[in-house]
Design an enzyme around this catalytic site. Sequence first.
Site, PDB file in Angstrom:
ATOM      1  N   ALA A 111       0.740  -1.156   0.012  1.00  0.00           N
ATOM      2  CA  ALA A 111      -0.029   0.207   0.085  1.00  0.00           C
ATOM      3  C   ALA A 111       0.894   1.287   0.146  1.00  0.00           C
ATOM      4  O   ALA A 111       0.452   2.062  -0.646  1.00  0.00           O
ATOM      5  CB  ALA A 111      -0.992   0.080   1.270  1.00  0.00           C
ATOM      6  N   GLU A 133      -6.711  -9.592  -6.323  1.00  0.00           N
ATOM      7  CA  GLU A 133      -6.460  -8.503  -7.468  1.00  0.00           C
ATOM      8  C   GLU A 133      -5.729  -7.437  -7.138  1.00  0.00           C
ATOM      9  O   GLU A 133      -5.716  -6.872  -5.843  1.00  0.00           O
ATOM     10  CB  GLU A 133      -8.003  -7.765  -7.600  1.00  0.00           C
ATOM     11  CG  GLU A 133      -8.977  -8.698  -8.216  1.00  0.00           C
ATOM     12  CD  GLU A 133      -9.973  -9.507  -6.856  1.00  0.00           C
ATOM     13  OE1 GLU A 133      -9.756  -9.066  -5.821  1.00  0.00           O
ATOM     14  OE2 GLU A 133     -10.314 -10.574  -7.158  1.00  0.00           O
TER      15      GLU A 133
END
Length: 184
Positions: A111, A133
């Site tokens: 992230a 994903e």
Amino acid sequence: MAILSDKWIREAAQTRGMIEPFEEAQRRDGCISYGLSSFGYDARVAPEFKIFTNVNSAVVDPKDFDGDSLVDRETEVCIIPPNSFALARTVEYFRIPEDVLVICLGKSTYARCGIIVNVTPLEPGWEGHVTLEFSNTTPLPAKIYANEGACQFLFLQGNERPEVTYADRAGKYMGQRGVTLPRL
């Protein structure tokens, strides 16, 4: 609903095959961490990827998905083009108990690099490899490392078994193996 601890996760993995293969301790030396944590399990991404491409000028349609929009790669390091997307799967095969719901969160290491991992909840009674994903939100190519941590699963126990589990309704992704494309 209560979040389940490392002790519960370990027992379910070892006696009921909830997670296979199962890493009993968190591994983090020189890699993106994976394995059992205090209140979750950090799963690994397998070296099997499907990367979106526009060579065929296709339109992405979830009701009529065209696999020609993807390029298959088996590699230890997957490079996702800028502002693009890739599908992958977990190394681990999951068997979710009938009174448990599993939520997935991305790894902060990815992230902080602009790489987002998305997974829908693992429903009570579901089993299979989890399709992951990965979105590269940056204007630069981004790397995903196979056989290293990809996401963290949190296990929530309901107060009872639901009336209908994923297995009861024969969900379309039940028992999936490998990277699984959208199904209608």
